[in-house]
Design a protein around this motif. Structure first.
Motif, PDB file in Angstrom:
ATOM      1  N   ASP A  37       0.857  -1.182   0.000  1.00  0.00           N
ATOM      2  CA  ASP A  37       0.000   0.000   0.000  1.00  0.00           C
ATOM      3  C   ASP A  37       0.893   1.232   0.000  1.00  0.00           C
ATOM      4  O   ASP A  37       1.844   1.323   0.780  1.00  0.00           O
ATOM      5  CB  ASP A  37      -0.897  -0.010   1.239  1.00  0.00           C
ATOM      6  CG  ASP A  37      -1.714   1.261   1.357  1.00  0.00           C
ATOM      7  OD1 ASP A  37      -2.709   1.402   0.632  1.00  0.00           O
ATOM      8  OD2 ASP A  37      -1.332   2.120   2.180  1.00  0.00           O
ATOM      9  N   ILE A  38       0.593   2.184  -0.868  1.00  0.00           N
ATOM     10  CA  ILE A  38       1.462   3.338  -1.035  1.00  0.00           C
ATOM     11  C   ILE A  38       1.626   4.110   0.265  1.00  0.00           C
ATOM     12  O   ILE A  38       2.707   4.610   0.577  1.00  0.00           O
ATOM     13  CB  ILE A  38       0.939   4.253  -2.164  1.00  0.00           C
ATOM     14  CG1 ILE A  38       1.901   5.427  -2.412  1.00  0.00           C
ATOM     15  CG2 ILE A  38      -0.459   4.750  -1.853  1.00  0.00           C
ATOM     16  CD1 ILE A  38       3.263   5.032  -2.857  1.00  0.00           C
ATOM     17  N   HIS A  39       0.576   4.187   1.079  1.00  0.00           N
ATOM     18  CA  HIS A  39       0.661   4.946   2.327  1.00  0.00           C
ATOM     19  C   HIS A  39       1.578   4.254   3.334  1.00  0.00           C
ATOM     20  O   HIS A  39       2.268   4.914   4.120  1.00  0.00           O
ATOM     21  CB  HIS A  39      -0.735   5.143   2.903  1.00  0.00           C
ATOM     22  CG  HIS A  39      -1.667   5.869   1.979  1.00  0.00           C
ATOM     23  ND1 HIS A  39      -1.441   7.163   1.576  1.00  0.00           N
ATOM     24  CD2 HIS A  39      -2.811   5.468   1.343  1.00  0.00           C
ATOM     25  CE1 HIS A  39      -2.411   7.551   0.753  1.00  0.00           C
ATOM     26  NE2 HIS A  39      -3.234   6.541   0.590  1.00  0.00           N
ATOM     27  N   GLN A  40       1.596   2.913   3.315  1.00  0.00           N
ATOM     28  CA  GLN A  40       2.539   2.178   4.165  1.00  0.00           C
ATOM     29  C   GLN A  40       3.972   2.385   3.684  1.00  0.00           C
ATOM     30  O   GLN A  40       4.882   2.588   4.478  1.00  0.00           O
ATOM     31  CB  GLN A  40       2.203   0.688   4.164  1.00  0.00           C
ATOM     32  CG  GLN A  40       0.917   0.319   4.877  1.00  0.00           C
ATOM     33  CD  GLN A  40       0.650  -1.180   4.813  1.00  0.00           C
ATOM     34  OE1 GLN A  40       1.001  -1.838   3.840  1.00  0.00           O
ATOM     35  NE2 GLN A  40       0.038  -1.699   5.856  1.00  0.00           N
ATOM     36  N   GLU A  74       5.256   4.849   2.028  1.00  0.00           N
ATOM     37  CA  GLU A  74       5.743   6.209   2.260  1.00  0.00           C
ATOM     38  C   GLU A  74       6.343   6.365   3.656  1.00  0.00           C
ATOM     39  O   GLU A  74       7.272   7.145   3.853  1.00  0.00           O
ATOM     40  CB  GLU A  74       4.606   7.208   2.064  1.00  0.00           C
ATOM     41  CG  GLU A  74       4.216   7.414   0.601  1.00  0.00           C
ATOM     42  CD  GLU A  74       3.009   8.310   0.444  1.00  0.00           C
ATOM     43  OE1 GLU A  74       2.780   8.800  -0.680  1.00  0.00           O
ATOM     44  OE2 GLU A  74       2.282   8.523   1.444  1.00  0.00           O
ATOM     45  N   LYS A  75       5.825   5.597   4.617  1.00  0.00           N
ATOM     46  CA  LYS A  75       6.333   5.687   5.984  1.00  0.00           C
ATOM     47  C   LYS A  75       7.725   5.073   6.129  1.00  0.00           C
ATOM     48  O   LYS A  75       8.400   5.288   7.131  1.00  0.00           O
ATOM     49  CB  LYS A  75       5.360   5.007   6.953  1.00  0.00           C
ATOM     50  CG  LYS A  75       4.005   5.718   7.036  1.00  0.00           C
ATOM     51  CD  LYS A  75       3.049   4.984   7.968  1.00  0.00           C
ATOM     52  CE  LYS A  75       1.708   5.691   8.037  1.00  0.00           C
ATOM     53  NZ  LYS A  75       0.737   4.990   8.915  1.00  0.00           N
ATOM     54  N   ASN A 128       9.961  13.001   2.415  1.00  0.00           N
ATOM     55  CA  ASN A 128       8.785  13.044   1.554  1.00  0.00           C
ATOM     56  C   ASN A 128       9.230  13.296   0.122  1.00  0.00           C
ATOM     57  O   ASN A 128       9.744  14.378  -0.189  1.00  0.00           O
ATOM     58  CB  ASN A 128       7.840  14.152   2.027  1.00  0.00           C
ATOM     59  CG  ASN A 128       6.578  14.243   1.181  1.00  0.00           C
ATOM     60  OD1 ASN A 128       6.415  13.529   0.191  1.00  0.00           O
ATOM     61  ND2 ASN A 128       5.677  15.132   1.545  1.00  0.00           N
ATOM     62  N   SER A 158      -3.799  14.883  -5.036  1.00  0.00           N
ATOM     63  CA  SER A 158      -4.934  14.571  -4.163  1.00  0.00           C
ATOM     64  C   SER A 158      -6.033  13.838  -4.915  1.00  0.00           C
ATOM     65  O   SER A 158      -6.883  13.188  -4.313  1.00  0.00           O
ATOM     66  CB  SER A 158      -5.489  15.861  -3.550  1.00  0.00           C
ATOM     67  OG  SER A 158      -6.027  16.705  -4.562  1.00  0.00           O
ATOM     68  N   ALA A 211       7.735   4.137  -4.084  1.00  0.00           N
ATOM     69  CA  ALA A 211       6.682   4.822  -3.328  1.00  0.00           C
ATOM     70  C   ALA A 211       6.471   6.216  -3.904  1.00  0.00           C
ATOM     71  O   ALA A 211       6.105   7.146  -3.212  1.00  0.00           O
ATOM     72  CB  ALA A 211       7.046   4.915  -1.855  1.00  0.00           C
ATOM     73  N   THR A 218       4.499   8.755  -6.281  1.00  0.00           N
ATOM     74  CA  THR A 218       3.230   9.001  -6.958  1.00  0.00           C
ATOM     75  C   THR A 218       3.388  10.191  -7.893  1.00  0.00           C
ATOM     76  O   THR A 218       3.715  11.293  -7.450  1.00  0.00           O
ATOM     77  CB  THR A 218       2.109   9.304  -5.939  1.00  0.00           C
ATOM     78  OG1 THR A 218       1.992   8.208  -5.029  1.00  0.00           O
ATOM     79  CG2 THR A 218       0.786   9.480  -6.650  1.00  0.00           C
ATOM     80  N   SER A 245      -0.522   5.297 -11.855  1.00  0.00           N
ATOM     81  CA  SER A 245      -1.218   6.386 -11.171  1.00  0.00           C
ATOM     82  C   SER A 245      -2.218   7.022 -12.131  1.00  0.00           C
ATOM     83  O   SER A 245      -1.862   7.402 -13.246  1.00  0.00           O
ATOM     84  CB  SER A 245      -0.227   7.437 -10.670  1.00  0.00           C
ATOM     85  OG  SER A 245       0.472   8.027 -11.741  1.00  0.00           O
TER      86      SER A 245
END
Length: 359
Positions: A33-36, A38-39, A44, A135, A311, A313, A334
């Motif tokens: 998952d992209i949000h995972q 990124e962490k 950033n 977004s 990661a 986007t 994307s």
């Protein structure tokens, strides 16, 4: 980086972080998952500083999971390195870490004889990283394993335009067709005269003589394949043929000619101005292939990686990366959220792609 033209090698080093991750690595490996992801990064990747001199050039983070697994993540500013250069940096760093310095070839930093310095202030990834655009974007990974990819290449090669497509050409043709179909369903009153696919083509092996493998910088050229309004119903073979033709133009003579006197960047400026005045003239989807780069050879002394991913986007871009066996491809696509729903349901995507790694 001192300005848009030069780098000061001051030996200050790079930010390095070690982090503990509460969880099992398997959850990320099976369906990342992209949000995972990124962490797991040291910074950033979308936070681009307006002040060039304060921009993070390179940073690394080593993540230790509860299960004992480890993930090494690296962010490198695209202004100084393309995917080939990043792979060279990682494999060289890994070789030094395990004491195999004899495996490292000479690193070349100066390619200005081929690519003379240009004013790059008007060219950046900012247009692909705007917060208002990102977004609205959804990023997902689509896995084309070796068996499915072999079948796809056979289908794509069944036609008069291209007999033997490469893995990248076959996957790109499928994705391009599905993107156009998804966009068309959402926009019944389609006004774009041209649908274009851009693809980054590495130049190191295409130049005469070839550039050294460890040439640091951005030694690639963007090729563009155009599909007119009348041709939008082209089959995979036709789309692959257009991609193959545009890639084939990137030879030694063409590259040296178009870069002489800054001609390439003047061409990009002109195209940008045309699209700014008439945004309905062209719709563009981009491909960046990281295939055949030695990311899976980066052995720091614990063995070669089980998985390599991204990661990052971007806006309407597909990044293609080898699977571990070197035969399949992972496509990180994307798209605007409404287009992604249609894209996932495309018959070709459903037939050849999956979302999870096999266990």
């Amino acid at each position: 980086m001192k300005d848009c033209f030069s780098i000061d090698c001051n030996d200050e080093g790079a930010p390095y972080v070690e982090a503990h991750v509460a969880g099992d690595m398997s959850t990320i490996l099976q369906e990342p998952d992209i949000h995972q992801l990124e962490k797991l990064l040291p910074c950033n990747p979308h936070d681009v500083s307006p002040e060039v001199s304060s921009q993070v050039i390179v940073a690394a983070q080593v993540n230790y999971f509860d299960c004992g697994g480890m993930a090494v993540s690296v962010c490198i500013w695209h202004a100084i390195a393309d995917a080939s250069a990043v792979a060279s940096f990682l494999t060289s760093w890994a070789a030094i870490a395990r004491g195999a310095t004899d495996e490292i070839e000479g690193v070349i930093f100066d390619c200005t004889s081929l690519f003379p310095p240009q004013d790059m202030r008007s060219f950046s990834l900012h247009n692909f990283l705007k917060e208002d655009l990102l977004s609205k974007i959804m990023l997902k990974r689509f896995l084309f394993d070796s068996s499915k990819l072999a079948a796809l290449r056979e289908e794509v090669g069944n036609g008069p335009c291209l007999e033997r497509p490469t893995r990248v050409e076959a996957v790109a043709a499928l994705i391009w067709g599905a993107v156009m179909a998804a966009d068309g369903e959402e926009n019944q009153n389609e006004t774009a005269e041209i649908n274009a696919a851009t693809i980054s083509v590495g130049l190191r092996k295409r130049m005469i003589p070839p550039l050294p493998k460890l040439s640091i910088g951005n030694a690639y050229q963007v090729a563009m394949a155009n599909c007119s309004k009348k041709e939008k119903q082209l089959d995979y073979n036709g789309l692959a043929g257009k991609l193959h033709e545009s890639i084939g133009k990137m030879n030694n003579d063409y590259v040296r000619k178009i870069h002489a006197g800054g001609g390439y960047f003047q061409f990009l400026r002109t195209k940008g101005e045309e699209l700014g005045k008439n945004p309905n003239l062209m719709k563009v989807f981009g491909f960046s292939s990281w295939c055949r780069f030695p990311f899976y050879e980066a052995d720091f002394g614990w063995g070669k990686p089980n998985w390599v991913g991204t990661a990052l986007t971007l806006y309407k871009v597909a990044i293609l990366i080898d699977t571990k066996d070197g035969q399949g491809i992972e496509a990180w696509v994307s798209l605007p959220k409404e287009d992604m729903v249609k894209f996932e349901q495309n018959p070709g995507i459903c037939a050849y792609a999956s979302f999870k790694l096999s266990t």
